[in-house]
Design a protein around this motif. Sequence first.
Motif, mmCIF file in Angstrom:
data_model
loop_
_atom_site.group_PDB
_atom_site.id
_atom_site.type_symbol
_atom_site.label_atom_id
_atom_site.label_comp_id
_atom_site.label_asym_id
_atom_site.label_seq_id
_atom_site.Cartn_x
_atom_site.Cartn_y
_atom_site.Cartn_z
ATOM 1 N N THR A 54 0.849 -1.185 0.000
ATOM 2 C CA THR A 54 0.000 0.000 0.000
ATOM 3 C C THR A 54 0.887 1.239 0.000
ATOM 4 O OG1 THR A 54 -0.089 0.244 2.410
ATOM 5 C CG2 THR A 54 -1.757 -1.210 1.396
ATOM 6 N N PHE A 55 0.313 2.359 -0.387
ATOM 7 C CA PHE A 55 1.047 3.622 -0.393
ATOM 8 C C PHE A 55 1.588 3.943 0.994
ATOM 9 C CE2 PHE A 55 1.128 8.290 -0.031
ATOM 10 C CZ PHE A 55 2.013 8.585 -1.056
ATOM 11 N N GLU A 56 0.802 3.639 2.017
ATOM 12 C CA GLU A 56 1.195 3.942 3.385
ATOM 13 C C GLU A 56 2.419 3.133 3.834
ATOM 14 O OE1 GLU A 56 -2.513 5.429 2.351
ATOM 15 O OE2 GLU A 56 -1.985 3.297 2.329
ATOM 16 N N GLU A 57 2.706 2.030 3.164
ATOM 17 C CA GLU A 57 3.859 1.191 3.497
ATOM 18 C C GLU A 57 5.154 1.658 2.817
ATOM 19 O OE1 GLU A 57 3.017 -2.974 2.829
ATOM 20 O OE2 GLU A 57 1.095 -2.805 3.862
ATOM 21 N N ILE A 58 5.085 2.727 2.043
ATOM 22 C CA ILE A 58 6.293 3.247 1.391
ATOM 23 C C ILE A 58 7.075 4.065 2.415
ATOM 24 C CG2 ILE A 58 7.248 4.619 -0.485
ATOM 25 C CD1 ILE A 58 4.689 4.050 -2.079
ATOM 26 N N THR A 59 8.020 3.409 3.040
ATOM 27 C CA THR A 59 8.842 4.036 4.070
ATOM 28 C C THR A 59 10.132 4.580 3.446
ATOM 29 O OG1 THR A 59 10.003 1.974 4.517
ATOM 30 C CG2 THR A 59 7.984 2.398 5.802
ATOM 31 N N ASP A 60 10.859 5.359 4.238
ATOM 32 C CA ASP A 60 12.167 5.833 3.788
ATOM 33 C C ASP A 60 13.075 4.630 3.508
ATOM 34 O OD1 ASP A 60 11.248 8.418 4.067
ATOM 35 O OD2 ASP A 60 12.198 8.733 6.010
ATOM 36 N N GLU A 61 12.989 3.614 4.339
ATOM 37 C CA GLU A 61 13.791 2.402 4.146
ATOM 38 C C GLU A 61 13.444 1.711 2.828
ATOM 39 O OE1 GLU A 61 14.581 -1.927 6.262
ATOM 40 O OE2 GLU A 61 13.522 -0.387 7.386
ATOM 41 N N ALA A 62 12.158 1.687 2.475
ATOM 42 C CA ALA A 62 11.733 1.044 1.225
ATOM 43 C C ALA A 62 12.269 1.771 0.000
ATOM 44 C CB ALA A 62 10.204 0.958 1.166
ATOM 45 N N LEU A 63 12.599 3.050 0.149
ATOM 46 C CA LEU A 63 13.117 3.856 -0.965
ATOM 47 C C LEU A 63 14.634 4.015 -0.935
ATOM 48 C CD1 LEU A 63 10.358 6.603 -0.974
ATOM 49 C CD2 LEU A 63 10.672 4.779 -2.664
ATOM 50 N N GLU A 64 15.287 3.382 0.008
ATOM 51 C CA GLU A 64 16.735 3.540 0.191
ATOM 52 C C GLU A 64 17.526 3.190 -1.067
ATOM 53 O OE1 GLU A 64 20.187 4.689 1.770
ATOM 54 O OE2 GLU A 64 18.234 5.005 2.693
ATOM 55 N N GLN A 65 17.120 2.152 -1.782
ATOM 56 C CA GLN A 65 17.871 1.755 -2.974
ATOM 57 C C GLN A 65 17.849 2.836 -4.048
ATOM 58 O OE1 GLN A 65 17.183 -2.214 -4.330
ATOM 59 N NE2 GLN A 65 18.590 -2.012 -6.017
ATOM 60 N N VAL A 66 16.757 3.588 -4.127
ATOM 61 C CA VAL A 66 16.693 4.696 -5.082
ATOM 62 C C VAL A 66 17.794 5.704 -4.754
ATOM 63 C CG1 VAL A 66 15.291 6.590 -5.965
ATOM 64 C CG2 VAL A 66 14.219 4.382 -5.476
ATOM 65 N N LEU A 67 17.940 6.040 -3.492
ATOM 66 C CA LEU A 67 18.987 6.989 -3.091
ATOM 67 C C LEU A 67 20.378 6.409 -3.312
ATOM 68 C CD1 LEU A 67 17.339 8.443 0.129
ATOM 69 C CD2 LEU A 67 17.713 9.623 -2.054
ATOM 70 N N GLN A 68 20.540 5.107 -3.100
ATOM 71 C CA GLN A 68 21.845 4.478 -3.315
ATOM 72 C C GLN A 68 22.252 4.525 -4.785
ATOM 73 O OE1 GLN A 68 21.573 0.531 -1.665
ATOM 74 N NE2 GLN A 68 21.513 1.283 0.424
ATOM 75 N N GLU A 69 21.288 4.501 -5.691
ATOM 76 C CA GLU A 69 21.580 4.520 -7.127
ATOM 77 C C GLU A 69 21.313 5.893 -7.736
ATOM 78 O OE1 GLU A 69 20.312 1.166 -9.463
ATOM 79 O OE2 GLU A 69 20.099 -0.082 -7.669
ATOM 80 N N SER A 70 21.340 6.942 -6.924
ATOM 81 C CA SER A 70 20.918 8.271 -7.346
ATOM 82 C C SER A 70 21.731 8.861 -8.495
ATOM 83 C CB SER A 70 20.946 9.228 -6.159
ATOM 84 O OG SER A 70 22.273 9.366 -5.667
ATOM 85 N N ASP A 71 22.958 8.422 -8.702
ATOM 86 C CA ASP A 71 23.768 8.968 -9.793
ATOM 87 C C ASP A 71 23.122 8.751 -11.152
ATOM 88 O OD1 ASP A 71 25.636 9.902 -8.033
ATOM 89 O OD2 ASP A 71 27.082 8.298 -8.400
ATOM 90 N N GLY A 72 22.307 7.726 -11.291
ATOM 91 C CA GLY A 72 21.673 7.442 -12.575
ATOM 92 C C GLY A 72 20.209 7.805 -12.626
ATOM 93 N N ILE A 73 19.754 8.716 -11.745
ATOM 94 C CA ILE A 73 18.320 9.016 -11.652
ATOM 95 C C ILE A 73 18.087 10.523 -11.605
ATOM 96 C CG2 ILE A 73 16.224 8.698 -10.275
ATOM 97 C CD1 ILE A 73 17.576 6.177 -9.077
ATOM 98 N N GLU A 74 17.173 11.002 -12.452
ATOM 99 C CA GLU A 74 16.725 12.399 -12.407
ATOM 100 C C GLU A 74 15.305 12.517 -11.888
ATOM 101 O OE1 GLU A 74 17.024 13.867 -16.380
ATOM 102 O OE2 GLU A 74 19.208 13.709 -16.420
ATOM 103 N N VAL A 75 14.497 11.471 -12.150
ATOM 104 C CA VAL A 75 13.077 11.483 -11.795
ATOM 105 C C VAL A 75 12.733 10.184 -11.100
ATOM 106 C CG1 VAL A 75 10.708 11.552 -12.709
ATOM 107 C CG2 VAL A 75 12.502 12.890 -13.811
ATOM 108 N N LEU A 76 11.998 10.270 -9.990
ATOM 109 C CA LEU A 76 11.431 9.104 -9.329
ATOM 110 C C LEU A 76 9.922 9.203 -9.427
ATOM 111 C CD1 LEU A 76 11.333 6.565 -7.524
ATOM 112 C CD2 LEU A 76 11.443 8.123 -5.541
ATOM 113 N N LEU A 77 9.312 8.235 -10.081
ATOM 114 C CA LEU A 77 7.858 8.154 -10.166
ATOM 115 C C LEU A 77 7.360 7.194 -9.101
ATOM 116 C CD1 LEU A 77 7.563 7.783 -14.035
ATOM 117 C CD2 LEU A 77 7.243 9.867 -12.680
ATOM 118 N N ILE A 78 6.320 7.600 -8.397
ATOM 119 C CA ILE A 78 5.717 6.738 -7.389
ATOM 120 C C ILE A 78 4.312 6.394 -7.850
ATOM 121 C CG2 ILE A 78 4.919 6.545 -5.003
ATOM 122 C CD1 ILE A 78 7.188 8.465 -4.233
ATOM 123 N N GLY A 79 4.091 5.124 -8.153
ATOM 124 C CA GLY A 79 2.768 4.620 -8.491
ATOM 125 C C GLY A 79 2.079 4.249 -7.192
ATOM 126 N N ALA A 80 1.132 5.067 -6.758
ATOM 127 C CA ALA A 80 0.560 4.992 -5.413
ATOM 128 C C ALA A 80 -0.556 3.970 -5.257
ATOM 129 C CB ALA A 80 0.057 6.374 -4.999
#
Length: 134
Positions: A54-80
């Motif tokens: 669920t959208f409510e389960e999207i924690t900072d921890e759940a998104l950590e990998q996005v931040l770890q790979e941030s060099d290759g990312i300009e946009v993060l889309l969240i499908g809620a």
Amino acid sequence: MGKRGEPLEVRDAHYPSMVQIDAYGNGGFRFADMSHRGSLMCVPSGVYGWEPKTFEEITDEALEQVLQESDGIEVLLIGAGDELKPFPEARKAPFREKGIMVDSMSTGAAVRTYNVLLGEDRAVAAVFIAVENT
């Protein structure tokens, strides 16, 4: 049981490259001639099965990998999920610091946007909450 009575090794779902999402609904996604039941995370290192349901389960921890790979990312889309749910402005700060714009929308809209941006060779990442109906 595996060979010789050994327990089977269960691995996290991972497809090792970014690919278009061919379909979504019925609790999962189709991509690269495969299907996955549950939510997905698409980052430069590939497509991963993702824990939040669920959208409510999207924690900072759940998104950590996005931040770890941030060099290759300009946009993060969240499908809620089935409907648009805004991602809190305060939680966008760590992404902004790394130059990543965060945009939350329904899963259907996020899948379509992701496919367009990926087709344009844009530096996009996405997380999608699985939905039952399309």
